[in-house]
Enzyme design. Structure first.
Site, mmCIF file in Angstrom:
data_model
loop_
_atom_site.group_PDB
_atom_site.id
_atom_site.type_symbol
_atom_site.label_atom_id
_atom_site.label_comp_id
_atom_site.label_asym_id
_atom_site.label_seq_id
_atom_site.Cartn_x
_atom_site.Cartn_y
_atom_site.Cartn_z
ATOM 1 N N CYS A 201 34.547 39.675 33.033
ATOM 2 C CA CYS A 201 36.011 40.576 33.459
ATOM 3 C C CYS A 201 36.543 39.668 34.805
ATOM 4 C CB CYS A 201 35.546 41.879 34.123
ATOM 5 S SG CYS A 201 34.634 43.093 32.797
ATOM 6 N N CYS B 240 30.968 42.702 36.251
ATOM 7 C CA CYS B 240 31.271 42.000 34.940
ATOM 8 C C CYS B 240 31.667 40.747 35.189
ATOM 9 C CB CYS B 240 31.765 42.969 34.098
ATOM 10 S SG CYS B 240 32.754 42.302 32.568
#
Ligand code: FAD
Lengths: 294, 118
Positions: B49, B46
């Site tokens: 993230c 991700c």
């Protein structure tokens, strides 16, 4: 070193002019679908004794950028990646660069369907590549009607069990071969903790585990979200140099400004263009010194 | 061991590591914790993230009275399901084990401080 600019309205073209004149390879990708092109008569922009139409100004901008040596690609951007280089993807091609400027105009209004906001984070997503993982083997829908929606459907098809395109009453504007489609208008997204289904205006129900939203073309927020660029109240957050929180990503124009005018779009484009040129020069120096791996 | 890291951060150590919260230690580290906890649900794949994590770490260095944890969703599916997580980065604030608020997507330091109400 190379810079890609998404959007060929006043902000994108203005940025491109500054980047190109700093002798950096410059590509602009955009469509003719701009706020500027819809403005019939512009009387408040500097330098025109008589009013000029938005379309004329838009075309003149494109010609100006081409004359200066920018590469112009007329096409819709459907995704954006940041690996060693930035990759800007359209349906037909992928453009690599060392930095990018998002100059994609105002973000479209969010879809107004009951339950959509409530389930965001619990089954409603705005990014297939980010969230497909959570729907492995499950049944999902994509709300949308164009190339962007098709691209999201294809991205999901690799991971999920089943994916259906919901055009929400609109006629599809892209090639739908091999894709399951429901064109009925949507009334609500329903469920308890998670999304459990879609209810249509005609009263029919469809049980689904996830809803992906990809209406119209990808907006600056849609692309920003893929990287982790900060967006607040539908505007990309930039510093005084037009830089976002993500190194190498800059933004300008209506997708940043609170005053959405040609003059402010041109000004913020120029600023972002100058900043991006400084940025790529700095990573170039880093490379030569061997301190930065690209 | 994980708790030691948290103690470090309480003492204002510059080498801040968020407590690794797992399905196994959730009960002890979060559910039974008296006070505020911020959990960051993330994954290797991700990108946002990875951009958010250093921001959380910065907040964690500055705000000492709150416990900061991270949950790898790949390794802790049960925990992710428990919080009905379907988008990451997903942040959740708990007080005495009870969910206070949550958010999806990239957040600035200021936004995180607002979530924590500090
Ligand atoms: C009806 C109307 C009248 C107006 N009149 C005036 C006026 O008189 N004076 C004035 O100063 N301002 C006026 N404005 C505002 C002005 O047009 C905008 O502020 C200005 O055009 C903003 O420039 P921009 O480059 O930021 O965005 P835009 O001009 O909207 O350009 C955005 C660009 O991004 C591209 N783009 C977006 N998404 C994608 C994607 N996914 N893939 C590829 N390309 C994408 C678009 O195709 C376009 O090229 C008017 C606006 C409207 C709507």
């Amino acid at each position: 070193m190379k810079v890609t600019i998404v959007g060929c309205g006043p902000a994108g073209v203005s940025a491109a002019i500054y980047v190109r004149r700093a002798n950096i390879e410059t590509t602009i990708i955009g469509t003719r679908d701009t706020a500027l092109a819809t403005a019939k008569k512009i009387e408040n922009y500097y330098g025109f004794a008589e009013p000029i139409s938005g379309m004329e100004l838009f075309e003149a901008g494109l010609q100006q950028s081409k004359r200066l040596g920018c590469q112009v690609i007329i096409g819709e951007v459907i995704s954006l990646f940041a690996d060693d280089k930035f990759r800007v993807r359209t349906m037909d091609c992928e453009v690599y660069s060392d930095a990018i400027i998002l100059a994609m105009g105002q973000q479209k209004k969010r879809l107004d369907i009951a339950g959509l906001a409530e389930f965001e984070g619990h089954g409603v997503s705005y990014c297939a590549i980010c969230d497909a993982f959570f729907f492995r083997g499950k049944k999902v829908v994509v709300i949308g009607e164009g190339e962007y929606a098709i691209a999201e459907v294809k991205e999901l098809a690799e991971v999920v069990g089943e994916v259906i395109l919901l055009t929400n009453g609109f006629l599809p504007t892209a090639d739908l071969v091999g894709i399951s489609v429901i064109t009925a208008k949507i009334k609500a997204i329903v469920g308890e903790d998670y999304v459990a289904g879609v209810v249509f205006v005609d009263g029919k129900n469809l049980a689904v585990d996830g809803v992906f939203v990809a209406v119209g073309v990808a907006s600056c927020g849609d692309l920003a979200r893929r990287l982790g660029v900060l967006v607040e109240n539908n505007k990309i957050i930039v510093d005084e140099a037009g830089a976002t929180n993500f190194p190498g990503v800059f933004a300008a124009g209506d997708c940043v400004n609170s005053l959405c005018q040609i003059a402010t779009a041109v000004a913020s484009g120029a600023l972002a263009g100058i900043s991006v040129a400084k940025y790529v020069r700095s990573i170039e120096v880093g490379n030569k010194n061997g301190t930065c791996k690209i | 061991m994980e708790h030691v890291k948290y103690e470090h951060c309480k003492k204002g150590s510059v080498v801040m590591e968020l407590v690794e919260i797992t399905t196994e230690n959730y009960e002890q580290e979060v559910a039974n914790f008296e006070g505020l906890v911020l959990l960051d649900f993330w994954a290797e794949w991700c990108n946002p993230c990875k951009v958010l994590m250093p921001v959380i770490e910065e907040v964690a260095r500055e705000v000492n009275e709150i416990k900061f944890g991270k949950v790898n969703v790949d390794k802790n599916e049960k925990l992710a399901n428990q919080f009905a997580v379907t988008n990451i980065p997903f942040l959740v604030v708990l007080k005495n084990g009870e969910v206070q608020n949550s958010s999806v997507g990239m957040k600035s330091k200021q936004m995180i401080l607002e979530m924590l109400n500090v």
